[in-house]
Design a protein around this motif. Structure first.
Motif, short mmCIF file in Angstrom:
data_model
loop_
_atom_site.label_atom_id
_atom_site.label_comp_id
_atom_site.label_asym_id
_atom_site.label_seq_id
_atom_site.Cartn_x
_atom_site.Cartn_y
_atom_site.Cartn_z
N VAL A 34 0.88 -1.16 0.00
CA VAL A 34 0.00 0.00 0.00
C VAL A 34 0.92 1.22 0.00
O VAL A 34 1.93 1.25 0.70
N ASN A 35 0.59 2.21 -0.80
CA ASN A 35 1.45 3.38 -0.90
C ASN A 35 0.72 4.62 -0.39
O ASN A 35 -0.44 4.84 -0.71
N VAL A 36 1.43 5.43 0.39
CA VAL A 36 0.93 6.73 0.84
C VAL A 36 1.99 7.76 0.49
O VAL A 36 3.14 7.62 0.89
N SER A 37 1.60 8.77 -0.27
CA SER A 37 2.55 9.79 -0.71
C SER A 37 2.11 11.18 -0.26
O SER A 37 0.96 11.55 -0.46
N PRO A 38 3.02 11.97 0.32
CA PRO A 38 2.71 13.37 0.60
C PRO A 38 2.89 14.18 -0.67
O PRO A 38 3.77 13.91 -1.48
N LYS A 39 2.04 15.16 -0.86
CA LYS A 39 2.11 16.03 -2.04
C LYS A 39 2.06 17.48 -1.59
O LYS A 39 1.25 17.86 -0.74
N GLY A 40 2.91 18.29 -2.19
CA GLY A 40 2.95 19.71 -1.87
C GLY A 40 2.81 20.56 -3.11
O GLY A 40 2.42 20.07 -4.16
N TYR A 41 3.20 21.82 -3.00
CA TYR A 41 3.05 22.85 -4.02
C TYR A 41 1.55 23.15 -4.21
O TYR A 41 0.84 22.43 -4.89
N VAL A 42 1.09 24.24 -3.59
CA VAL A 42 -0.34 24.56 -3.58
C VAL A 42 -0.93 24.81 -4.95
O VAL A 42 -2.14 24.74 -5.12
N ASP A 43 -0.10 25.09 -5.95
CA ASP A 43 -0.63 25.34 -7.30
C ASP A 43 -0.73 24.07 -8.14
O ASP A 43 -0.92 24.12 -9.34
N THR A 44 -0.60 22.91 -7.48
CA THR A 44 -0.65 21.64 -8.22
C THR A 44 -1.89 20.81 -7.92
O THR A 44 -2.05 19.73 -8.48
N PHE A 45 -2.79 21.28 -7.04
CA PHE A 45 -3.98 20.49 -6.73
C PHE A 45 -5.21 21.37 -6.58
O PHE A 45 -5.11 22.53 -6.21
N LYS A 46 -6.36 20.76 -6.90
CA LYS A 46 -7.59 21.55 -6.86
C LYS A 46 -8.81 20.64 -6.86
O LYS A 46 -8.87 19.65 -7.59
N ALA A 47 -9.79 21.00 -6.03
CA ALA A 47 -11.11 20.39 -6.11
C ALA A 47 -11.85 21.18 -7.19
O ALA A 47 -12.07 22.38 -7.06
N LEU A 48 -12.18 20.52 -8.28
CA LEU A 48 -12.75 21.20 -9.45
C LEU A 48 -14.26 21.36 -9.38
O LEU A 48 -14.82 22.28 -9.97
N ASP A 49 -14.91 20.42 -8.71
CA ASP A 49 -16.34 20.54 -8.47
C ASP A 49 -16.68 19.58 -7.32
O ASP A 49 -15.77 19.03 -6.69
N ALA A 50 -17.95 19.36 -7.05
CA ALA A 50 -18.36 18.56 -5.90
C ALA A 50 -17.96 17.09 -5.99
O ALA A 50 -17.98 16.38 -4.99
N HIS A 51 -17.57 16.65 -7.18
CA HIS A 51 -17.21 15.23 -7.36
C HIS A 51 -15.89 15.02 -8.10
O HIS A 51 -15.61 13.89 -8.51
N THR A 52 -15.10 16.07 -8.27
CA THR A 52 -13.84 15.94 -9.01
C THR A 52 -12.70 16.65 -8.31
O THR A 52 -12.79 17.84 -8.00
N PHE A 53 -11.63 15.91 -8.06
CA PHE A 53 -10.40 16.46 -7.51
C PHE A 53 -9.29 16.04 -8.46
O PHE A 53 -9.30 14.94 -9.02
N ALA A 54 -8.33 16.93 -8.68
CA ALA A 54 -7.22 16.59 -9.58
C ALA A 54 -5.93 17.21 -9.05
O ALA A 54 -5.96 18.22 -8.34
N TYR A 55 -4.83 16.58 -9.41
CA TYR A 55 -3.53 17.16 -9.06
C TYR A 55 -2.49 16.80 -10.11
O TYR A 55 -2.59 15.77 -10.77
N LEU A 56 -1.51 17.69 -10.26
CA LEU A 56 -0.40 17.43 -11.16
C LEU A 56 0.50 16.38 -10.55
O LEU A 56 0.81 16.43 -9.36
N GLU A 57 0.90 15.42 -11.35
CA GLU A 57 1.87 14.42 -10.94
C GLU A 57 3.24 14.92 -11.39
O GLU A 57 3.47 15.11 -12.59
N LEU A 58 4.11 15.14 -10.45
CA LEU A 58 5.48 15.54 -10.75
C LEU A 58 6.38 14.33 -10.60
O LEU A 58 6.11 13.43 -9.79
N PHE A 59 7.44 14.28 -11.39
CA PHE A 59 8.40 13.19 -11.25
C PHE A 59 8.93 13.16 -9.82
O PHE A 59 9.19 14.20 -9.23
N GLY A 60 9.04 11.97 -9.29
CA GLY A 60 9.56 11.78 -7.94
C GLY A 60 10.41 10.53 -7.91
O GLY A 60 10.96 10.11 -8.93
N SER A 61 10.47 9.91 -6.76
CA SER A 61 11.33 8.74 -6.60
C SER A 61 10.68 7.45 -7.08
O SER A 61 11.35 6.44 -7.22
N GLY A 62 9.37 7.46 -7.30
CA GLY A 62 8.70 6.24 -7.73
C GLY A 62 7.51 6.52 -8.63
O GLY A 62 7.25 7.66 -9.00
N ILE A 63 6.80 5.45 -8.95
CA ILE A 63 5.66 5.54 -9.87
C ILE A 63 4.47 4.74 -9.30
O ILE A 63 3.63 4.22 -10.03
#
Length: 195
Positions: A34-63
């Motif tokens: 099971v994987n849990v990842s912390p995500k930062g940079y406030v300009d990379t995530f957003k709740a777009l409406d009542a049923h949609t959330f999205a965030y930019l995936e930036l290259f990191g140490s894994g996939i």
């Protein structure tokens, strides 16, 4: 006590908009980590409406997240407050990975800062339910600022280093699940604006 909702309510949305980071949890369909990842940079995530959330995936140490979503789309997003407002918000749903060369990426692009040099893709979550809980045991912490290290490191990478990350570093998860495809766009190939 936890309170459950069928959507991202206006109150939960306001809470999400005040947060500086969140956590993503995914798991493979069968055995595996099971994987849990912390995500930062406030300009990379957003709740777009009542049923949609999205965030930019930036290259990191894994996939891990992308690899898991391919075979098991279940995902949980968690926000927790570290200031005086003790609260934890979880978004439960199904997620999908959107490559930068996918036509759908263009639809989401205006909501985010595409200038992050390590842009890998986008994760879109179809939110099925949400939960708000107390967070009374979460410690008080003070934000000093965003850590610029990831963007700085990615800004120094040469195209051949990016190609190696696609072909060798992010080609499979730690459990051997398929990661990035060999033809995945390098960050240097991703348009930063869409007309």
């Amino acid at each position: 006590m936890a309170t459950y909702y069928e959507e991202i309510t206006p109150k939960l949305l306001k809470f999400i908009e005040r947060q500086n980071m969140f956590f993503v949890a995914t798991a493979p369909a069968g055995d595996g980590r099971v994987n849990v990842s912390p995500k930062g940079y406030v300009d990379t995530f957003k709740a777009l409406d009542a049923h949609t959330f999205a965030y930019l995936e930036l290259f990191g140490s894994g996939i891990e997240t992308k690899a898991h979503l391919r075979e098991n789309p279940r995902i949980t997003i968690m926000f927790c407050s570290f200031d005086r407002e003790s609260n934890i918000v979880r978004l439960y749903g199904t997620g999908r990975y959107v490559r930068p060369d996918d036509p759908e990426f263009r639809d989401f692009a205006p909501h985010f800062n595409l200038e992050h040099p390590g842009l890998r893709g986008l994760v879109v979550v179809d939110v099925e339910s949400t939960q708000s809980s107390c967070g009374y045991a979460v410690p008080y912490m003070e934000l000093k600022g965003e850590r610029p290290v990831l963007d700085t490191m990615h800004g120094r990478r040469a195209p051949e280093e990016w190609a190696q990350r696609v072909a060798e570093v992010n080609d499979k998860s730690i459990d051997g699940l398929p990661g990035l495809e060999p033809d995945h766009p390098l960050p240097t190939e991703v348009p930063r604006t869409y007309a």
